[in-house]
Design a protein around this motif. Structure first.
Motif, PDB file in Angstrom:
ATOM      1  N   GLN A 129       0.843  -1.195   0.000  1.00 23.10           N
ATOM      2  CA  GLN A 129       0.000   0.000   0.000  1.00 23.10           C
ATOM      3  C   GLN A 129       0.875   1.241   0.000  1.00 23.10           C
ATOM      4  O   GLN A 129       1.887   1.299   0.688  1.00 23.10           O
ATOM      5  N   ASP A 132      -0.926   8.497   1.576  1.00 18.77           N
ATOM      6  CA  ASP A 132      -1.503   8.967   2.831  1.00 18.77           C
ATOM      7  C   ASP A 132      -3.021   8.845   2.744  1.00 18.77           C
ATOM      8  O   ASP A 132      -3.645   9.443   1.848  1.00 18.77           O
ATOM      9  N   ASN A 246       3.508  -1.863   9.126  1.00 21.97           N
ATOM     10  CA  ASN A 246       4.928  -2.178   8.964  1.00 21.97           C
ATOM     11  C   ASN A 246       5.485  -2.645  10.296  1.00 21.97           C
ATOM     12  O   ASN A 246       4.891  -2.399  11.345  1.00 21.97           O
ATOM     13  N   ASP A 266       5.395  -3.962   3.658  1.00 26.86           N
ATOM     14  CA  ASP A 266       4.009  -3.850   4.097  1.00 26.86           C
ATOM     15  C   ASP A 266       3.453  -5.230   4.420  1.00 26.86           C
ATOM     16  O   ASP A 266       3.742  -6.206   3.725  1.00 26.86           O
ATOM     17  N   THR A 306       3.670  -0.387  13.097  1.00 22.29           N
ATOM     18  CA  THR A 306       3.114   0.919  12.754  1.00 22.29           C
ATOM     19  C   THR A 306       1.961   0.714  11.779  1.00 22.29           C
ATOM     20  O   THR A 306       2.164   0.227  10.665  1.00 22.29           O
ATOM     21  N   GLU A 308      -0.887   1.815   9.209  1.00 22.45           N
ATOM     22  CA  GLU A 308      -1.088   2.882   8.243  1.00 22.45           C
ATOM     23  C   GLU A 308      -2.510   3.417   8.360  1.00 22.45           C
ATOM     24  O   GLU A 308      -3.474   2.660   8.277  1.00 22.45           O
TER      25      GLU A 308
END
Length: 391
Positions: A129, A132, A246, A266, A306, A308
């Motif tokens: 992916q 933003d 991630n 990803d 983390t 997204e």
């Protein structure tokens, strides 16, 4: 004018369905023939063999390795249909009038339902992916998506399916750029992108929307983990299927040279994780060594995840892909002997229509069915392009 026959109506219905399938007409359909025999039913499965990776040797000493056979199951999982009723007088219409009155909208609904189901199932397996989620779809995002596919050795023919907000955003973003005159005309008059940034663009009203859960603060619990189950320790909140994340220190590698691409790999959550410590089912499987290596290293203990996109928020998912990203197949449904029935194949789709007669109301009762299944063949040949849902 002769009355319309069941066969003629079936052929026209199949033609309409083929026209309405916008996403599925662009994916791999070569496995239809594997099911093209009567007797296939929901649950029938074939295993599709994928290309094997090979180990490259340096030096004089032979280092033979067994072929790494990989297969993906394609299962006939669904029977989808619409039911139509019309009178004897309706069968006296021309086929064009009949199509407009009885076929176009019901078959469009059927096509949309099928494509929405296919895309919903494919999303948790589509791990790459870019973009933003709080900003619109731009040319730079499309170029970044094209780079992802190039890094994963996708063939040159590539498509970008946009949601309706994404189309508006992309056309607005590129309206001042140099383009061929016919393409400028299409963007200005029809609001479509055509071909740009390495993709053939098309719009779909059933493009997926992903909603993040409340998941936050997750870390890896235990070093040297591999495979499709990631054990996490601290962290709270649900991680819905399709959530992209991630892992600190885990970088993607070139599929041939195995050299780091310099970007974090990803991953997606394949099955919704209710929250807290436990095992999260992920895609792709963590593979730090061997011919199928996809990351630089296994995650370290306590490496942070983390996610997204913001918690508890929704964003649009545009999809860049090559043909072998996904496959779709249909099967020949049996024809009963005691009623009028017909079945035809067109453009890789097998469709059956059965007709009966209501003598009291002078109505022809018809059921239209297809038996189908889909499977993500090569998820690395797809890339999600996130965008805000505000046009």
């Amino acid at each position: 004018m002769p009355l319309l026959t069941t066969s003629l109506v079936t052929r026209e219905t199949l033609k309409v369905l083929s026209e309405k399938l916008r996403f599925l007409r662009r994916v791999n359909r070569e496995y239809d023939s594997k099911f093209a025999v009567e007797g296939a039913k929901v649950g029938s499965t074939i295993n599709i063999r994928l290309p094997s990776n090979g180990k490259v040797r340096q030096g004089r000493i032979m280092d033979a390795n067994s072929p790494n056979d990989r297969t993906v199951p394609l299962t006939l999982s669904d029977q989808t249909g619409v039911d139509l009723a019309f009178t004897s007088a309706d069968l006296a219409l021309s086929i064009d009038d009949f199509r407009q009155r009885y076929l176009d909208q019901p078959i469009a609904n059927m096509a949309a339902q099928i494509e929405a189901m296919v895309l919903t199932r494919a999303l948790p397996q589509t791990f790459n992916q870019i973009g933003d989620p709080t900003t619109g779809l731009t040319l730079s995002k499309a170029l970044a998506a094209n780079k992802v596919l190039t890094d994963n050795l996708a063939p040159p023919t590539r498509f970008l399916m946009t949601n309706t907000a994404g189309t508006v955003q992309a056309v607005t973003d590129t309206k001042t750029l140099f383009n061929s005159q016919p393409q400028i005309r299409d963007q200005y008059e029809d609001g479509v992108m055509g071909k740009a940034a390495g993709f053939e663009w098309f719009e779909s009203t059933v493009a997926p929307v992903h909603t993040n859960g409340a998941g936050t603060g997750y870390v890896v619990n235990g070093a040297n983990q591999t495979g499709s189950g990631l054990v996490v320790g601290t962290g709270t909140g649900a991680l819905p299927a399709g959530t992209v994340f991630n892992i600190a220190g885990v970088f993607a590698v070139h599929p041939q040279t195995k050299v780091s691409l310099g970007v974090l790999q990803d991953f997606t959550v394949r099955v919704t994780h209710a929250g807290g410590a436990g095992t999260v089912q992920i895609s792709p499987a963590i593979t730090p060594t061997g011919v199928d290596q996809n990351v630089t290293a296994s995650p370290a203990n306590a490496a942070a995840l983390t996610i997204e996109g913001a918690v508890n928020t929704s964003y649009g998912v545009n999809l860049g892909f090559a043909r072998d990203f996904l496959t779709f197949a249909t099967a020949d449904l049996p024809l009963p002997d005691n009623v009028k029935a017909s079945r035809f194949q067109f453009d890789g789709i097998s469709l059956r229509m059965i007709q009966d007669y209501d003598i009291i109301n002078d109505m022809f009762l018809n059921r239209v069915d297809i038996l189908w299944g889909s499977a993500v063949l090569r998820p690395e040949l797809g890339v999600r392009v996130a965008n805000s849902l505000t046009a």
